[in-house]
Design a protein around this motif. Structure first.
Motif, PDB file in Angstrom:
ATOM      1  N   TYR A 160     -12.613   4.784  38.642  1.00 31.65           N
ATOM      2  CA  TYR A 160     -12.883   4.342  37.262  1.00 31.65           C
ATOM      3  C   TYR A 160     -12.790   5.573  36.384  1.00 31.65           C
ATOM      4  O   TYR A 160     -13.307   6.638  36.747  1.00 31.65           O
ATOM      5  N   ASP A 161     -12.113   5.462  35.246  1.00 32.53           N
ATOM      6  CA  ASP A 161     -11.912   6.631  34.396  1.00 32.53           C
ATOM      7  C   ASP A 161     -11.764   6.151  32.958  1.00 32.53           C
ATOM      8  O   ASP A 161     -10.691   5.740  32.537  1.00 32.53           O
ATOM      9  N   LYS A 162     -12.869   6.155  32.220  1.00 36.12           N
ATOM     10  CA  LYS A 162     -12.827   5.641  30.848  1.00 36.12           C
ATOM     11  C   LYS A 162     -13.592   6.562  29.906  1.00 36.12           C
ATOM     12  O   LYS A 162     -14.510   7.271  30.312  1.00 36.12           O
ATOM     13  N   THR A 163     -13.202   6.490  28.619  1.00 37.00           N
ATOM     14  CA  THR A 163     -13.959   7.227  27.609  1.00 37.00           C
ATOM     15  C   THR A 163     -14.734   6.227  26.755  1.00 37.00           C
ATOM     16  O   THR A 163     -14.423   5.039  26.745  1.00 37.00           O
ATOM     17  N   ALA A 178     -17.840  -7.445  24.738  1.00 40.81           N
ATOM     18  CA  ALA A 178     -16.642  -8.074  25.306  1.00 40.81           C
ATOM     19  C   ALA A 178     -15.493  -7.074  25.339  1.00 40.81           C
ATOM     20  O   ALA A 178     -14.789  -6.956  26.344  1.00 40.81           O
ATOM     21  N   VAL A 179     -15.318  -6.323  24.253  1.00 39.58           N
ATOM     22  CA  VAL A 179     -14.233  -5.343  24.215  1.00 39.58           C
ATOM     23  C   VAL A 179     -14.463  -4.265  25.268  1.00 39.58           C
ATOM     24  O   VAL A 179     -13.539  -3.851  25.972  1.00 39.58           O
ATOM     25  N   ALA A 180     -15.732  -3.840  25.410  1.00 36.37           N
ATOM     26  CA  ALA A 180     -16.022  -2.798  26.389  1.00 36.37           C
ATOM     27  C   ALA A 180     -15.718  -3.269  27.814  1.00 36.37           C
ATOM     28  O   ALA A 180     -15.202  -2.515  28.629  1.00 36.37           O
ATOM     29  N   ARG A 181     -16.036  -4.543  28.110  1.00 39.35           N
ATOM     30  CA  ARG A 181     -15.815  -5.038  29.470  1.00 39.35           C
ATOM     31  C   ARG A 181     -14.374  -5.457  29.717  1.00 39.35           C
ATOM     32  O   ARG A 181     -13.819  -5.219  30.787  1.00 39.35           O
ATOM     33  N   LEU A 182     -13.772  -6.126  28.738  1.00 36.40           N
ATOM     34  CA  LEU A 182     -12.462  -6.737  28.982  1.00 36.40           C
ATOM     35  C   LEU A 182     -11.294  -5.842  28.578  1.00 36.40           C
ATOM     36  O   LEU A 182     -10.221  -5.919  29.161  1.00 36.40           O
ATOM     37  N   VAL A 183     -11.485  -4.997  27.572  1.00 33.57           N
ATOM     38  CA  VAL A 183     -10.359  -4.182  27.111  1.00 33.57           C
ATOM     39  C   VAL A 183     -10.592  -2.726  27.506  1.00 33.57           C
ATOM     40  O   VAL A 183     -10.084  -2.254  28.519  1.00 33.57           O
ATOM     41  N   ASP A 184     -11.371  -2.004  26.723  1.00 33.72           N
ATOM     42  CA  ASP A 184     -11.616  -0.595  27.008  1.00 33.72           C
ATOM     43  C   ASP A 184     -12.871  -0.158  26.255  1.00 33.72           C
ATOM     44  O   ASP A 184     -12.979  -0.421  25.063  1.00 33.72           O
ATOM     45  N   PRO A 185     -13.814   0.489  26.948  1.00 33.40           N
ATOM     46  CA  PRO A 185     -15.035   0.894  26.245  1.00 33.40           C
ATOM     47  C   PRO A 185     -14.756   1.875  25.103  1.00 33.40           C
ATOM     48  O   PRO A 185     -15.552   2.001  24.177  1.00 33.40           O
ATOM     49  N   GLY A 186     -13.600   2.546  25.158  1.00 38.26           N
ATOM     50  CA  GLY A 186     -13.258   3.493  24.087  1.00 38.26           C
ATOM     51  C   GLY A 186     -12.945   2.792  22.779  1.00 38.26           C
ATOM     52  O   GLY A 186     -12.890   3.412  21.730  1.00 38.26           O
ATOM     53  N   LEU A 187     -12.714   1.474  22.838  1.00 43.35           N
ATOM     54  CA  LEU A 187     -12.277   0.771  21.632  1.00 43.35           C
ATOM     55  C   LEU A 187     -13.398   0.011  20.936  1.00 43.35           C
ATOM     56  O   LEU A 187     -13.147  -0.727  19.992  1.00 43.35           O
ATOM     57  N   THR A 188     -14.657   0.176  21.376  1.00 43.77           N
ATOM     58  CA  THR A 188     -15.735  -0.612  20.772  1.00 43.77           C
ATOM     59  C   THR A 188     -15.888  -0.319  19.282  1.00 43.77           C
ATOM     60  O   THR A 188     -16.097  -1.222  18.484  1.00 43.77           O
ATOM     61  N   LEU A 189     -15.741   0.955  18.920  1.00 41.42           N
ATOM     62  CA  LEU A 189     -15.895   1.329  17.517  1.00 41.42           C
ATOM     63  C   LEU A 189     -14.766   0.706  16.691  1.00 41.42           C
ATOM     64  O   LEU A 189     -14.987   0.171  15.603  1.00 41.42           O
ATOM     65  N   ALA A 190     -13.562   0.765  17.248  1.00 42.98           N
ATOM     66  CA  ALA A 190     -12.410   0.168  16.572  1.00 42.98           C
ATOM     67  C   ALA A 190     -12.631  -1.331  16.420  1.00 42.98           C
ATOM     68  O   ALA A 190     -12.334  -1.903  15.372  1.00 42.98           O
ATOM     69  N   ALA A 191     -13.197  -1.966  17.452  1.00 42.90           N
ATOM     70  CA  ALA A 191     -13.433  -3.405  17.409  1.00 42.90           C
ATOM     71  C   ALA A 191     -14.423  -3.752  16.300  1.00 42.90           C
ATOM     72  O   ALA A 191     -14.250  -4.730  15.574  1.00 42.90           O
ATOM     73  N   THR A 192     -15.466  -2.923  16.162  1.00 47.72           N
ATOM     74  CA  THR A 192     -16.460  -3.134  15.118  1.00 47.72           C
ATOM     75  C   THR A 192     -15.785  -3.207  13.754  1.00 47.72           C
ATOM     76  O   THR A 192     -15.998  -4.156  12.987  1.00 47.72           O
ATOM     77  N   TYR A 193     -14.949  -2.225  13.466  1.00 44.50           N
ATOM     78  CA  TYR A 193     -14.350  -2.180  12.132  1.00 44.50           C
ATOM     79  C   TYR A 193     -13.245  -3.211  11.974  1.00 44.50           C
ATOM     80  O   TYR A 193     -13.015  -3.714  10.868  1.00 44.50           O
ATOM     81  N   ALA A 194     -12.562  -3.547  13.069  1.00 39.84           N
ATOM     82  CA  ALA A 194     -11.550  -4.597  12.994  1.00 39.84           C
ATOM     83  C   ALA A 194     -12.218  -5.920  12.629  1.00 39.84           C
ATOM     84  O   ALA A 194     -11.755  -6.653  11.749  1.00 39.84           O
ATOM     85  N   LEU A 195     -13.349  -6.214  13.283  1.00 41.69           N
ATOM     86  CA  LEU A 195     -14.084  -7.441  12.989  1.00 41.69           C
ATOM     87  C   LEU A 195     -14.582  -7.449  11.543  1.00 41.69           C
ATOM     88  O   LEU A 195     -14.460  -8.436  10.818  1.00 41.69           O
ATOM     89  N   PHE A 196     -15.118  -6.304  11.140  1.00 41.01           N
ATOM     90  CA  PHE A 196     -15.634  -6.131   9.777  1.00 41.01           C
ATOM     91  C   PHE A 196     -14.526  -6.422   8.755  1.00 41.01           C
ATOM     92  O   PHE A 196     -14.688  -7.239   7.849  1.00 41.01           O
ATOM     93  N   LEU A 197     -13.384  -5.782   8.945  1.00 41.38           N
ATOM     94  CA  LEU A 197     -12.276  -5.968   8.006  1.00 41.38           C
ATOM     95  C   LEU A 197     -11.758  -7.399   8.066  1.00 41.38           C
ATOM     96  O   LEU A 197     -11.459  -7.994   7.034  1.00 41.38           O
TER      97      LEU A 197
END
Lengths: 406, 291
Positions: A215-218, B256-275
Motif C-alpha cells: 500500500y502506498d498512498k499520500t 468515499a473518495v478516500a476509500r474508493l479513489v485516493d486518500p490524496g484527493l479528499t481535499l480536492a473532493a471537498t472543493y469539487a463538491l462545494f463548487l
C-alpha cells in the motif's frame, strides 16, 4: 515674543534630541558590550507547533545558559547575549524580510535559523548574500549536499531524506533476514515537501532491500480523519506500517491503529513520535512504536540536558532535533570563541572545519553536513532510544514484533 | 460491507463538520457577523477543555456545562460592546459584512495571541472516550460518535427552536429582513446579540468535543474557519438544517473518495463538491433564492 520663545524652545529640544542620539550612537560604536543575536521564528501559523517544541525552547535555554555563565568569551572578556526576536508567521516572505531587517536595521551580530525545511531553504540565499553563518538544523532534504556546496556559510544537521529512509529500510532489511518480519510494507505519507521527499526515497530504499509495497498512498496536510486510509493499509496485510507524517497525523494514525486493533510487527510513524506529547498521550501504548529520529538516551550529557530543558522551559525536549538544535548553538558559541572576534566569515568557516564538544558528543561536520545522524528510534520502557544506524555508539537493538497495544 | 464501512465513518466525520459549522451559521446567517475569529474561538474552547481535563480531571462532557455559558457571555459582550456599533453604523448588509470581517479579523489575532502566551505554539492532545465500538462490522471511536450525536441533537433542537417558537420566528425574521422585522416590533439589536451569543455557545460545544479526538495548537484556528465556511455556504447561509446536511454530505463524500479513489484527493473532493453545489444552487442546498 511668543514665537521667538517657541523657536528657542524648539531649537533647544532638537539639539537635545540630536545630542542624545549622537551620544547613544557613540556609546554603541565605542565598545561592544553585548553580542546581538537575532532570529525570526514561527510563533504563529502552521509551523508554530514544530517551532514551539523543537527550536524556540532551545534558543531560550541556550541564551539563558550562556548568559548565566557570563556570556560568550571574546578575547579576554565575556559578552552577554542580547536577543532580537521576530515572528515569521510561518511565511517564507516574512522570514526573508525579517532576516533583512535583522541584518540591516537591527545590525545583529549573528542570526539563528527558522524552523522547517521550507523556511530554511527560503532564507538560505539571503543569509548567504548577507554573509551570516546559517545553521540549517531542522531541514531534511536531499539537496543538502548540493546546497552546502553552493552556500559556504550553511551547514545541515539532520541528514538527508535518503539517509533517513535508507536507515529505516536497512533496519527493516536486517529484521527480514533474521526472519522477524516478512517482505510486505504499507507506506503512507503527507502530501508536502517532507512527505514527498521521504516517501520517494523510501520507495527506492525498500525496493533495494527486497520489500514489496502493499500500500502506498499520500494524504493532504490537515486531513481530519485518517481512518479510511488506515483501513485500506490494514487490508493489504503488511508486516511493517510506515508513515512519513506530521505531528497531528502521527497522533491520529496511532490512535486509529489502537482503535482498529491494528498491531503490525513494526509500526513506524513520522514527526511527532519523538515528542513528549506522544508519550504523554499514549503512555504505555507508545511502547514499541518506532519513529523518525532518536537519541542516545543513556548519555549523561543528554540526561543532564533533558533535566535542564525541563527546568528552564517546563517541558521535555523532542527526542530528535531538540538536542541537535542545542548542540548547533554550542558549536556556534565555540566557533565564535575560537575565532575570537565577530568575524562572521571566519566563524562560518570555523563551524565547517572545527571540532566541537557538545551534548550530542564530539561534532565534526563534513562538507557542511553532520554525518552521524539517527534515522530510526523506538519507544522502549518510556524512553525514545535510537536504533539506526546501528553502527553509531549508543544504538539499541529493536524490539520486534511490537508489543500489543495497551 | 464496504458501503457500511464508508457511510458510517463518513457520517461520523460529517457530524464533526456539521458540529463545527452550526455556530457560524447562526452568527453569520442571523447576526450578520462574518466571524473570521470563529476557528480561534473553537480552538480556545478546546484549550479550555484540555486544561480542565488535565488540570482538574474534569471530563470534557462536564466541561461543556462550564464552557457553553462562559462562551455565550463572552460572545454577547463582544457583540454588545464592539460589533453592535458596526451593525448600527453600516448602511446596508454589504457594508455591515465588510466591517464585521475587518473587526473579527482583528479579534482573531487577539484570541490567537492570548492562546500563544498561555499555551505556546506546541501541539496538545489528550485521550477521552477513545474506545472502539463496532457497528455492523465497522469500527468507530466513541468520542467521534459522541460528536455526531451532539451535532444531531443540538442541530435538531436549534432547528425546532427556530421554526416552532416565537423567539425563533423573530430570529428568522431578522435573518430575512432586519428592517421589516423592526417595523413589526422585534427588538433587532437584542435578538441579534442573542443569536451571536448563542452561536458562540455552539462554537464552544464544537471546540470541546473536537478536542477529544483531534490534535490542536494555537495556530490551527484557520483550518476550522475554512471548513465551517464551506459547510455553511454549501448548506445555505443561516440555515441550521442545511449546515447539518452539508456537513454530513461532506464527511461521506470525503470518506468515499478516500476509500474508493485516493486518500490524496479528499481535499480536492471537498472543493469539487462545494463548487458543484454552488454552480447548481448558488444560494446553497437549503438557501433561499437571492432577493
Amino acid at each position: 515674543m511668543f514665537s521667538a520663545n517657541r523657536r528657542t524652545l524648539l531649537r533647544a529640544t532638537s539639539l537635545v534630541a540630536v545630542a542624545t542620539a549622537l551620544g547613544s550612537f557613540a556609546s554603541t560604536a565605542d565598545a561592544q558590550e553585548k553580542i546581538r543575536i537575532g532570529y525570526a521564528i514561527s510563533k504563529t501559523g502552521p509551523y508554530a507547533g514544530g517551532a514551539g517544541i523543537t527550536t524556540l525552547p532551545n534558543y531560550e535555554l541556550w541564551v539563558k545558559d550562556v548568559n548565566a555563565a557570563g556570556g560568550i568569551k571574546l578575547g579576554d572578556k565575556k559578552l552577554a547575549i542580547e536577543v532580537v526576536e521576530y515572528d515569521d508567521r510561518s511565511s517564507s516572505e516574512e522570514a526573508v524580510k525579517a532576516i533583512e531587517r535583522l541584518a540591516n536595521q537591527d545590525k545583529v551580530d549573528f542570526i539563528l535559523p527558522p524552523w522547517s525545511t521550507g523556511l530554511n531553504l527560503a532564507v538560505g540565499p539571503t543569509l548567504n548574500r548577507l554573509g551570516y553563518p546559517h545553521l540549517a538544523v531542522t531541514s531534511v532534504t536531499d539537496k543538502a549536499p548540493e546546497l552546502a556546496k553552493r552556500w559556504s556559510n550553511a551547514t545541515f544537521w539532520l541528514g538527508t531524506s535518503a539517509q533517513i529512509s535508507e536507515g529505516l529500510a536497512d533496519l527493516l532489511g536486517k529484521l527480514k533476514s533474521e526472519g522477524k518480519i516478512g517482505a510486505n510494507v504499507a507506506m503512507v505519507s503527507v502530501a508536502d515537501q517532507f512527505g514527498i521527499e521521504l516517501s520517494a526515497a523510501g520507495r527506492e530504499a525498500f525496493k533495494k532491500h527486497g520489500f514489496t509495497l502493499t500500500y502506498d498512498k499520500t494524504y493532504p496536510m490537515g486531513a481530519q480523519d485518517l481512518q479510511p486510509l488506515l483501513k485500506d493499509a490494514i487490508a493489504s496485510n503488511p508486516d511493517a506500517f510506515v508513515a512519513f507524517s506530521y505531528p497531528p497525523d502521527t497522533i491520529a494514525l496511532t490512535e486509529q491503529a489502537q482503535l482498529l486493533k491494528f498491531n503490525p510487527k513494526v509500526f513506524y510513524v513520522g514527526v511527532g513520535t519523538a515528542f513528549p506529547l506522544y508519550k504523554g498521550k499514549f503512555g504505555a501504548g507508545s511502547e514499541g512504536v518506532m519513529g523518525i529520529g532518536g537519541w542516545n538516551a543513556d548519555s549523561p550529557q543528554l540526561k543532564d540536558y533533558l533535566a535542564r530543558h525541563k527546568a528552564a522551559t517546563g517541558k521535555e525536549p523532542d527526542r530528535w532535533a531538540s538536542s541537535i538544535t542545542y548542540a548547533s548553538l554550542q558549536v556556534l558559541q565555540q566557533a565564535i570563541e575560537k575565532v575570537g572576534k565577530l568575524d562572521r566569515a571566519a566563524v562560518a568557516a570555523e563551524i565547517r572545519s572545527g571540532t566541537f564538544d557538545t551534548i550530542i558528543g564530539k561534532v565534526k561536520l563534513k562538507d557542511g553536513l553532520l554525518q552521524e545522524v539517527w534515522s530510526v528510534g523506538q519507544w522502549q520502557s518510556g524512553e525514545f532510544y535510537a536504533l539506526a544506524p546501528a553502527s553509531l555508539p549508543g544504538a539499541r537493538a529493536p524490539v520486534v514484533p511490537k508489543a500489543q497495544w495497551q | 460491507m464496504l458501503l457500511v464501512d464508508i457511510i458510517l465513518p463518513g457520517l461520523v466525520l460529517g457530524g464533526m463538520y456539521a458540529l463545527i459549522a452550526l455556530g457560524l451559521t447562526l452568527q453569520y446567517g442571523v447576526a450578520r457577523i462574518m466571524n473570521l475569529s470563529y476557528g480561534e474561538s473553537l480552538v480556545a474552547a478546546a484549550f479550555g477543555a484540555f486544561s480542565l481535563y488535565s488540570g482538574l480531571g474534569l471530563s470534557p462532557l462536564a466541561a461543556l456545562l462550564l464552557a457553553v455559558p462562559i462562551a455565550m457571555l463572552l460572545n454577547w459582550l463582544l457583540y454588545r460592546f464592539l460589533l453592535e456599533r458596526l451593525m448600527r453604523r453600516g448602511k446596508d448588509r454589504g457594508a455591515q459584512e465588510i466591517d464585521s470581517i475587518l473587526v473579527t479579523f482583528g479579534v482573531l489575532f487577539v484570541i490567537q495571541g492570548a492562546m500563544l502566551v498561555a499555551f505556546g505554539g506546541q501541539y496538545y492532545s489528550y485521550s477521552y472516550l477513545s474506545i472502539p465500538l463496532t457497528i455492523m462490522g465497522s469500527t468507530l471511536a466513541v468520542n467521534r460518535l459522541v460528536a455526531l450525536l451532539f451535532a444531531a441533537v443540538v442541530g435538531g433542537a436549534v432547528y425546532v427552536a427556530l421554526t416552532r417558537t416565537r423567539i425563533g420566528t423573530a430570529v428568522r425574521a431578522i435573518a430575512v429582513d432586519a428592517n421589516a422585522a423592526r417595523l413589526v416590533g422585534i427588538d433587532v439589536a437584542a435578538l441579534s446579540g442573542f443569536a451571536f451569543a448563542f452561536g458562540g455557545g455552539l462554537v464552544a460545544v464544537g471546540g470541546v468535543l473536537v478536542s477529544m479526538f483531534l490534535t490542536f495548537n494555537a495556530a490551527m484556528g484557520v483550518v476550522f474557519t475554512m471548513k465551517a465556511l464551506v459547510v455553511v455556504i454549501m448548506g445555505g447561509v443561516g440555515n441550521v438544517l442545511g449546515a447539518l446536511v452539508a456537513g454530513l454530505l461532506l464527511g461521506v463524500v470525503e470518506t468515499a473518495v478516500a476509500r474508493l479513489v485516493d486518500p490524496g484527493l479528499t481535499l480536492a473532493a471537498t472543493y469539487a463538491l462545494f463548487l458543484g453545489v454552488l454552480l447548481i444552487k448558488p444560494t446553497g442546498l437549503f438557501g433561499r433564492a437571492a432577493s
